[in-house]
Write an enzyme that holds these catalytic residues in place. Sequence first.
Site, PDB file in Angstrom:
ATOM      1  N   ASP A  34       0.881  -1.204   0.062  1.00 55.61           N
ATOM      2  CA  ASP A  34      -0.062  -0.067   0.042  1.00 55.61           C
ATOM      3  C   ASP A  34       0.826   1.325  -0.048  1.00 55.61           C
ATOM      4  O   ASP A  34       0.315   2.265  -0.489  1.00 55.61           O
ATOM      5  CB  ASP A  34      -0.958   0.017   1.276  1.00 55.61           C
ATOM      6  N   GLN A  73      -1.692  -9.357  -7.884  1.00 53.20           N
ATOM      7  CA  GLN A  73      -1.110  -8.331  -8.294  1.00 53.20           C
ATOM      8  C   GLN A  73       0.080  -8.126  -7.259  1.00 53.20           C
ATOM      9  O   GLN A  73       1.317  -7.444  -7.347  1.00 53.20           O
ATOM     10  CB  GLN A  73      -1.885  -7.350  -8.206  1.00 53.20           C
ATOM     11  N   ARG A  74      -0.114  -8.616  -5.929  1.00 53.28           N
ATOM     12  CA  ARG A  74       0.939  -8.593  -4.934  1.00 53.28           C
ATOM     13  C   ARG A  74       1.930  -9.653  -4.619  1.00 53.28           C
ATOM     14  O   ARG A  74       2.906  -9.217  -4.074  1.00 53.28           O
ATOM     15  CB  ARG A  74       0.154  -8.124  -3.509  1.00 53.28           C
TER      16      ARG A  74
END
Lengths: 399, 399
Positions: B137, B294-295
Amino acid sequence: MRGNLIVGQSGGPTAVVNASLVAVIQEALRHDAIGEIYGMRFGVLGLLREDLVDLRRVSSEMLEELRRTPSAALGTSRAGLGDDDVDRIMRIFQARGIRYFLYIGGNGSAATALRLHRRAADLRYDLWVIAIPKTIDNDLVETDHCPGHPSVARWLAVSVREAGLDTEAIGTADPVKVVETMGRHTGWVAASTALARQREGDAPHLIYLPERPFVRQRFLADVERVHRERGHVLIAAAEGLVDERGQFLAASQRPVEADPLGRPQFGGVGAVLCDLVMTHLQIKARFDKPGTMQRVSALLSSRVDAEEAYRVGQAAVREAVAGRGGTMMTLVRERGPVYRSTTGAVPLDRVVGDIRRVPEEFIAPSGYDVTSAYMDYIRPLVGPLPQYARLAPAARTPI
Amino acid sequence: MRGNLIVGQSGGPTAVVNASLVAVIQEALRHDAIGEIYGMRFGVLGLLREDLVDLRRVSSEMLEELRRTPSAALGTSRAGLGDDDVDRIMRIFQARGIRYFLYIGGNGSAATALRLHRRAADLRYDLWVIAIPKTIDNDLVETDHCPGHPSVARWLAVSVREAGLDTEAIGTADPVKVVETMGRHTGWVAASTALARQREGDAPHLIYLPERPFVRQRFLADVERVHRERGHVLIAAAEGLVDERGQFLAASQRPVEADPLGRPQFGGVGAVLCDLVMTHLQIKARFDKPGTMQRVSALLSSRVDAEEAYRVGQAAVREAVAGRGGTMMTLVRERGPVYRSTTGAVPLDRVVGDIRRVPEEFIAPSGYDVTSAYMDYIRPLVGPLPQYARLAPAARTPI
């Protein structure tokens, strides 16, 4: 016969469909029988509008770059043809001296190719029509597999392997994950997630294909059992799952006027399954829906796929120049311990209107897994996968 | 002071958090002050249960493999601590002679670290607590950026570039695509999709961040305008978008008892935006929601990120052994034309309870794009991206 050639791309883009296009151009450049090399923009839509491009003007450097570029460089469409459209296209062919029509796509594109082939025959206009297979869905009959499919399979193999490690790590907070794959009518794409496993017990733990009716109570029992045994569950599900009454699980979304084919909007299976798990099992569930990303990844594409996509394009030009038409190119797997394929051709009327589902021998009796015969089929198409480590058991003994 | 070390991973897995773990182990092995090297399984959950592993028993080959493996090898949790838990942990530390507590995670993990740091001080128990930053994040304050973020940014840069080519190609059938990115409270992840552009006008055409209230009418006008101008639209949207009243756009999904933190379920922004477009503009829209994929992608991870994740882990051990604690390691960007970073440390109480949002100077006045200052910030963290080709304009002149 000397004449001009036109080539187009149709349907969903893939990681390797530009390899087929480049093959057509590079092969066409080698044949004296071929004059102009036209490309249609956005498939038959561009053809009808005569929105054409001159592919002889693309430099050889650009061709090499395009060959490695995902998606469809000419643009595609899903439009069908009316009778007037067919006649208009025949007039365009006559006016522009087009004798070779090569169309790269799936079932819909093969149907379009067959219509033009037949109309030309009716008009006694010499036209050699070849369909070049391309579909991530792998649902064309008469070919061992479809260019585009091995790359989506490789993308999912790697990405579900990673997503499985993710769920294993954070299962204490996010225990259930659904990966919604493409596949409106067949389970080939969903099945390929089985490649994600490095060892028994790895994700995906449950794989659901449209070939078997989806039974909610059985699904919930399966999820509950895996969750009890492992503490986390990764479920792979095709977007086109149907229930026992043959209804799409996720067809309840509102129909949209703008869908030119009036098809229901898919893409809701992940949300539907999560809702089932959360409502009936009271277990937190989330879904990953990679959507179009799974089909156009160049970096995770399969080498075999890129090479075969090129070869079917090349073979299509040779087929046409040799005076054969009304066919779709195919891939034929050779027997033997090492994977090899050759190209073939089948009459379009043996392909159009049919759809190849995942056969019985590839689906496990449980209904939520694949068989070893399937793994033998898919592995050589996908190639080597990254190997990931886990803490050695020695380090995991209690201290 | 000689003592044992314990390390854990917490929160969402990333592509590079195992690099930080391996760095801690490899660096700890070099220091005589460090006796046992414990790993906690599933963060503080494992610590409370004394579900610990002996990290000295992991072979050096396995460490090198783990370093390249995505997700979190020890397992993580999102659990917070009650006062009783804190006391129980202090007793475990005393019983096991643990003097070094290293916790790899984001805001929640830093808060846990600070509580243990303070409690040890109250008890006059010598404990060196270091938080090692990890969050895709990118919302930790006091550090230039967070390990894990550059890799998700690179994944989205590549995948949105490809998804953009897909929409450009098939815009005649599927004209609007929403890419829903992670980002519950900040827009760093969504912003990074801007890296997908190779040239002006490329996807994403509209980028929406939680830092700016989402105004439905303005959104619809923006989509309609881009669709009119280009024929297709790719929208990047953070999962945590909020409307003008501060309500999450996608918080309407049912709350689930099983969510241990009682948080609303996110992940519905893609569906909400598609519904808006289809209902009000009568344009077909679909969404890609890559979710956890995505991570945790190792193949598309950023080299800078993997290297920095290792360095913060290494620096944390050195910090602790040097007798400093109660800090979080940071990354400090050096001035100069070539990107370089060093590590630093800040007191935990300057980090905990704060959140770093995308600053004004990184958000374009339109509210749906980023600025060139942002691009200067993010580019060096992500590294080179694949370049894709389009048909040359020369080939696209009408013929």
